[in-house]
Motif scaffolding. Sequence first.
Motif, PDB file in Angstrom:
ATOM      1  N   TRP A  50       0.918  -1.137  -0.012  1.00 53.35           N
ATOM      2  CA  TRP A  50      -0.001  -0.104  -0.096  1.00 53.35           C
ATOM      3  C   TRP A  50       0.843   1.104   0.034  1.00 53.35           C
ATOM      4  O   TRP A  50       0.371   2.241   0.231  1.00 53.35           O
ATOM      5  N   ALA A  51       2.159   1.103  -0.369  1.00 53.58           N
ATOM      6  CA  ALA A  51       2.990   2.232  -0.241  1.00 53.58           C
ATOM      7  C   ALA A  51       2.627   3.390  -0.975  1.00 53.58           C
ATOM      8  O   ALA A  51       2.903   4.615  -0.914  1.00 53.58           O
ATOM      9  N   ASP A  52       2.123   3.252  -2.175  1.00 51.83           N
ATOM     10  CA  ASP A  52       1.861   4.221  -3.184  1.00 51.83           C
ATOM     11  C   ASP A  52       0.426   4.460  -3.436  1.00 51.83           C
ATOM     12  O   ASP A  52      -0.027   5.122  -4.221  1.00 51.83           O
ATOM     13  N   LYS A  53      -0.377   4.213  -2.455  1.00 56.20           N
ATOM     14  CA  LYS A  53      -1.913   4.343  -2.485  1.00 56.20           C
ATOM     15  C   LYS A  53      -2.329   5.448  -1.122  1.00 56.20           C
ATOM     16  O   LYS A  53      -1.300   6.022  -0.613  1.00 56.20           O
ATOM     17  N   GLY A  54      -3.361   5.891  -1.536  1.00 57.71           N
ATOM     18  CA  GLY A  54      -4.083   6.748  -0.638  1.00 57.71           C
ATOM     19  C   GLY A  54      -4.434   6.477   0.757  1.00 57.71           C
ATOM     20  O   GLY A  54      -4.284   7.493   1.743  1.00 57.71           O
ATOM     21  N   MET A  55      -4.286   5.280   1.304  1.00 59.54           N
ATOM     22  CA  MET A  55      -4.059   4.759   2.438  1.00 59.54           C
ATOM     23  C   MET A  55      -3.008   4.025   2.800  1.00 59.54           C
ATOM     24  O   MET A  55      -2.133   3.670   1.886  1.00 59.54           O
ATOM     25  N   GLU A  56      -2.698   4.111   3.953  1.00 63.54           N
ATOM     26  CA  GLU A  56      -1.601   3.344   4.525  1.00 63.54           C
ATOM     27  C   GLU A  56      -1.736   2.597   5.875  1.00 63.54           C
ATOM     28  O   GLU A  56      -2.708   2.988   6.670  1.00 63.54           O
ATOM     29  N   LEU A  57      -0.940   1.561   5.929  1.00 60.47           N
ATOM     30  CA  LEU A  57      -0.909   0.562   7.000  1.00 60.47           C
ATOM     31  C   LEU A  57       0.052   1.051   8.309  1.00 60.47           C
ATOM     32  O   LEU A  57       1.082   1.005   7.752  1.00 60.47           O
ATOM     33  N   LEU A  58      -0.499   1.244   9.400  1.00 67.43           N
ATOM     34  CA  LEU A  58       0.510   1.881  10.444  1.00 67.43           C
ATOM     35  C   LEU A  58       0.637   0.955  11.712  1.00 67.43           C
ATOM     36  O   LEU A  58      -0.769   0.475  11.873  1.00 67.43           O
ATOM     37  N   GLU A  59       1.713   0.865  12.331  1.00 66.09           N
ATOM     38  CA  GLU A  59       1.675   0.114  13.697  1.00 66.09           C
ATOM     39  C   GLU A  59       1.553   0.924  14.660  1.00 66.09           C
ATOM     40  O   GLU A  59       2.482   2.129  14.709  1.00 66.09           O
ATOM     41  N   LEU A  60       0.502   1.342  15.464  1.00 65.61           N
ATOM     42  CA  LEU A  60       0.370   2.246  16.501  1.00 65.61           C
ATOM     43  C   LEU A  60       0.648   1.575  17.916  1.00 65.61           C
ATOM     44  O   LEU A  60       0.975   0.503  18.111  1.00 65.61           O
ATOM     45  N   ALA A  61       0.329   2.607  18.942  1.00 65.19           N
ATOM     46  CA  ALA A  61       0.599   2.179  20.257  1.00 65.19           C
ATOM     47  C   ALA A  61      -0.349   0.871  20.704  1.00 65.19           C
ATOM     48  O   ALA A  61       0.089   0.006  21.447  1.00 65.19           O
ATOM     49  N   THR A  62      -1.658   0.824  20.074  1.00 64.79           N
ATOM     50  CA  THR A  62      -2.540  -0.261  20.382  1.00 64.79           C
ATOM     51  C   THR A  62      -2.693  -1.011  19.323  1.00 64.79           C
ATOM     52  O   THR A  62      -3.640  -2.032  19.500  1.00 64.79           O
ATOM     53  N   GLY A  63      -2.041  -1.210  18.336  1.00 65.09           N
ATOM     54  CA  GLY A  63      -2.190  -2.067  17.229  1.00 65.09           C
ATOM     55  C   GLY A  63      -1.968  -1.428  15.730  1.00 65.09           C
ATOM     56  O   GLY A  63      -1.348  -0.380  15.731  1.00 65.09           O
ATOM     57  N   TRP A  64      -2.463  -2.399  14.911  1.00 58.63           N
ATOM     58  CA  TRP A  64      -2.226  -1.968  13.469  1.00 58.63           C
ATOM     59  C   TRP A  64      -3.520  -1.257  12.878  1.00 58.63           C
ATOM     60  O   TRP A  64      -4.652  -1.957  13.338  1.00 58.63           O
ATOM     61  N   ARG A  65      -3.426  -0.263  12.063  1.00 56.15           N
ATOM     62  CA  ARG A  65      -4.540   0.529  11.464  1.00 56.15           C
ATOM     63  C   ARG A  65      -4.347   0.789  10.083  1.00 56.15           C
ATOM     64  O   ARG A  65      -3.227   1.327   9.840  1.00 56.15           O
ATOM     65  N   PHE A  66      -5.241   0.758   9.490  1.00 58.96           N
ATOM     66  CA  PHE A  66      -5.358   1.475   7.964  1.00 58.96           C
ATOM     67  C   PHE A  66      -5.961   3.006   8.213  1.00 58.96           C
ATOM     68  O   PHE A  66      -6.819   3.108   8.843  1.00 58.96           O
ATOM     69  N   GLN A  67      -5.189   3.881   7.653  1.00 66.02           N
ATOM     70  CA  GLN A  67      -5.720   5.085   7.647  1.00 66.02           C
ATOM     71  C   GLN A  67      -5.145   6.148   6.289  1.00 66.02           C
ATOM     72  O   GLN A  67      -4.433   5.539   5.456  1.00 66.02           O
ATOM     73  N   SER A  68      -6.035   7.049   5.971  1.00 64.43           N
ATOM     74  CA  SER A  68      -5.731   8.029   4.875  1.00 64.43           C
ATOM     75  C   SER A  68      -4.553   8.536   5.050  1.00 64.43           C
ATOM     76  O   SER A  68      -4.165   8.959   6.151  1.00 64.43           O
ATOM     77  N   ARG A  69      -3.791   8.756   3.951  1.00 66.43           N
ATOM     78  CA  ARG A  69      -2.408   9.557   3.836  1.00 66.43           C
ATOM     79  C   ARG A  69      -2.714  11.156   4.222  1.00 66.43           C
ATOM     80  O   ARG A  69      -3.955  11.697   3.575  1.00 66.43           O
ATOM     81  N   LEU A  70      -1.985  11.951   4.758  1.00 68.17           N
ATOM     82  CA  LEU A  70      -2.095  13.379   4.978  1.00 68.17           C
ATOM     83  C   LEU A  70      -2.369  14.109   3.974  1.00 68.17           C
ATOM     84  O   LEU A  70      -3.451  14.786   3.721  1.00 68.17           O
ATOM     85  N   ALA A  71      -1.816  13.354   2.632  1.00 65.65           N
ATOM     86  CA  ALA A  71      -2.175  14.368   1.405  1.00 65.65           C
ATOM     87  C   ALA A  71      -3.442  14.065   0.826  1.00 65.65           C
ATOM     88  O   ALA A  71      -4.072  14.891  -0.132  1.00 65.65           O
ATOM     89  N   MET A  72      -4.197  12.968   1.307  1.00 66.53           N
ATOM     90  CA  MET A  72      -5.436  12.992   0.893  1.00 66.53           C
ATOM     91  C   MET A  72      -6.624  13.928   1.777  1.00 66.53           C
ATOM     92  O   MET A  72      -7.648  13.847   1.459  1.00 66.53           O
ATOM     93  N   ARG A  73      -6.083  14.305   2.770  1.00 70.87           N
ATOM     94  CA  ARG A  73      -6.931  15.247   3.764  1.00 70.87           C
ATOM     95  C   ARG A  73      -7.890  16.361   3.114  1.00 70.87           C
ATOM     96  O   ARG A  73      -8.947  16.499   3.412  1.00 70.87           O
TER      97      ARG A  73
END
Length: 224
Positions: A50-73
């Motif tokens: 998902w590196a070149d898509k509008g969403m990204e997968l991140l590891e956060l303090a409480t687990g993994w989550r998909f979220q929109s990239r800042l450029a899509m805001r």
Amino acid sequence: MNPEQLKLVLETALLCAEQPMTINDLRRLFMEEISTEDMTAALLEVQSAWADKGMELLELATGWRFQSRLAMREYLDRLTPEKPPKYSRAVMETLAIIAYRQPVTRGEIEEIRGVTVSSNVIKQLEDRGWVEVVGHKETVGRPGLYATTRQFLNDLSLTTLQELPMLDDAEAQAASVAQRVIEFEGDQAVAVDQVIDVVDTSSSEEPASVDATDNIENNEKTND
């Protein structure tokens, strides 16, 4: 289960999840036992895909989550007319002090800022789920010790507080927290370059662990 099927299941579950999911949460998707190493490797491959898509997968303090990239805001904001809350300079300064100096008492925050911290400022941060009382300082009145929460880490896309830049400069410390909040919340009432001279420059300590209650005695200050 073959690796491609594993990645597909993980990807689908995370896209549908409303909250971050831990490795243990994700294990419940499968009947067979899957090692932490295999699970993590699959998640990293999904993240890369998902590196070149509008969403990204991140590891956060409480687990993994998909979220929109800042450029899509700017595009996504057009779908929701509601604006995020605007935070005053006082709120942003207080948050920066807590993030870099936690656990810290209200009196210590006031000494650093040089002005009284209103109850409304603390309440805004507590209502947002970004700060909480993690203990009490063993001094007169036993004032509460404030620290940031795991929700603060999640919202600012951090896994631990150690991911905040280790900066000696007070202005840079405050601006670091302000910039992340501005990026998360969108249009804010306070700009990064306004949040200056609020963290005591006499110390350049690393941020405390988010589980600050374990180290309260070691982190107590004497200037309350």
